[in-house]
Scaffold this motif. Sequence first.
Motif, PDB file in Angstrom:
ATOM      1  N   ALA A  26       9.846 -20.104   8.356  1.00  0.00           N
ATOM      2  CA  ALA A  26       9.117 -19.731   7.143  1.00  0.00           C
ATOM      3  C   ALA A  26       7.881 -18.905   7.477  1.00  0.00           C
ATOM      4  O   ALA A  26       7.585 -17.908   6.798  1.00  0.00           O
ATOM      5  CB  ALA A  26       8.725 -20.983   6.367  1.00  0.00           C
ATOM      6  N   TYR A  27       7.142 -19.293   8.513  1.00  0.00           N
ATOM      7  CA  TYR A  27       5.956 -18.524   8.903  1.00  0.00           C
ATOM      8  C   TYR A  27       6.332 -17.106   9.335  1.00  0.00           C
ATOM      9  O   TYR A  27       5.634 -16.142   9.004  1.00  0.00           O
ATOM     10  CB  TYR A  27       5.207 -19.222  10.037  1.00  0.00           C
ATOM     11  N   ILE A  28       7.426 -16.960  10.063  1.00  0.00           N
ATOM     12  CA  ILE A  28       7.843 -15.631  10.508  1.00  0.00           C
ATOM     13  C   ILE A  28       8.218 -14.757   9.312  1.00  0.00           C
ATOM     14  O   ILE A  28       7.798 -13.595   9.212  1.00  0.00           O
ATOM     15  CB  ILE A  28       9.012 -15.748  11.505  1.00  0.00           C
ATOM     16  N   ALA A  35       3.137  -8.361   5.748  1.00  0.00           N
ATOM     17  CA  ALA A  35       2.919  -7.077   6.419  1.00  0.00           C
ATOM     18  C   ALA A  35       3.603  -5.943   5.666  1.00  0.00           C
ATOM     19  O   ALA A  35       3.049  -4.849   5.549  1.00  0.00           O
ATOM     20  CB  ALA A  35       3.435  -7.151   7.855  1.00  0.00           C
ATOM     21  N   LYS A  36       4.803  -6.218   5.141  1.00  0.00           N
ATOM     22  CA  LYS A  36       5.508  -5.190   4.370  1.00  0.00           C
ATOM     23  C   LYS A  36       4.732  -4.841   3.101  1.00  0.00           C
ATOM     24  O   LYS A  36       4.608  -3.669   2.743  1.00  0.00           O
ATOM     25  CB  LYS A  36       6.904  -5.701   4.012  1.00  0.00           C
ATOM     26  N   LEU A  49       4.767  -3.958  10.405  1.00  0.00           N
ATOM     27  CA  LEU A  49       5.783  -4.998  10.227  1.00  0.00           C
ATOM     28  C   LEU A  49       5.911  -5.852  11.481  1.00  0.00           C
ATOM     29  O   LEU A  49       6.036  -7.075  11.396  1.00  0.00           O
ATOM     30  CB  LEU A  49       7.134  -4.372   9.877  1.00  0.00           C
ATOM     31  N   ALA A  50       5.889  -5.211  12.628  1.00  0.00           N
ATOM     32  CA  ALA A  50       5.971  -5.951  13.889  1.00  0.00           C
ATOM     33  C   ALA A  50       4.736  -6.820  14.088  1.00  0.00           C
ATOM     34  O   ALA A  50       4.843  -7.980  14.510  1.00  0.00           O
ATOM     35  CB  ALA A  50       6.129  -4.979  15.052  1.00  0.00           C
ATOM     36  N   ILE A  51       3.581  -6.283  13.754  1.00  0.00           N
ATOM     37  CA  ILE A  51       2.339  -7.054  13.903  1.00  0.00           C
ATOM     38  C   ILE A  51       2.341  -8.258  12.966  1.00  0.00           C
ATOM     39  O   ILE A  51       1.978  -9.373  13.364  1.00  0.00           O
ATOM     40  CB  ILE A  51       1.113  -6.146  13.659  1.00  0.00           C
ATOM     41  N   GLY A  52       2.783  -8.078  11.744  1.00  0.00           N
ATOM     42  CA  GLY A  52       2.845  -9.184  10.792  1.00  0.00           C
ATOM     43  C   GLY A  52       3.841 -10.253  11.219  1.00  0.00           C
ATOM     44  O   GLY A  52       3.580 -11.450  11.100  1.00  0.00           O
ATOM     45  N   THR A  53       4.986  -9.824  11.745  1.00  0.00           N
ATOM     46  CA  THR A  53       5.990 -10.773  12.205  1.00  0.00           C
ATOM     47  C   THR A  53       5.495 -11.549  13.413  1.00  0.00           C
ATOM     48  O   THR A  53       5.672 -12.770  13.493  1.00  0.00           O
ATOM     49  CB  THR A  53       7.292 -10.029  12.539  1.00  0.00           C
TER      50      THR A  53
END
Length: 77
Positions: A26-28, A35-36, A49-53
């Motif tokens: 869920a956190y991922i 981020a999106k 997106l990568a940073i948020g993930t």
Amino acid sequence: MKEPKDEPGLGRTALVLGGAGSLLAAYIVIGFFVAKWLRNLMDGPAFWLAIGTIAGLILGVVNVALLIKKFLGEQNG
């Protein structure tokens, strides 16, 4: 007279570990969608997106570690 058992059973242990996996996932997913949303809001680059993930992954791992620490603390007394 028997004393009641204070240890959690196998079912509760399985539920905690399953819940920990779901919590991490869920956190991922939440990190990805935040981020999106920020990328679309601010016209940011695609690597957000990568940073948020990755941020979601890190927060999820910390939260799962705290959950497991709390669960093991309850077992040890």
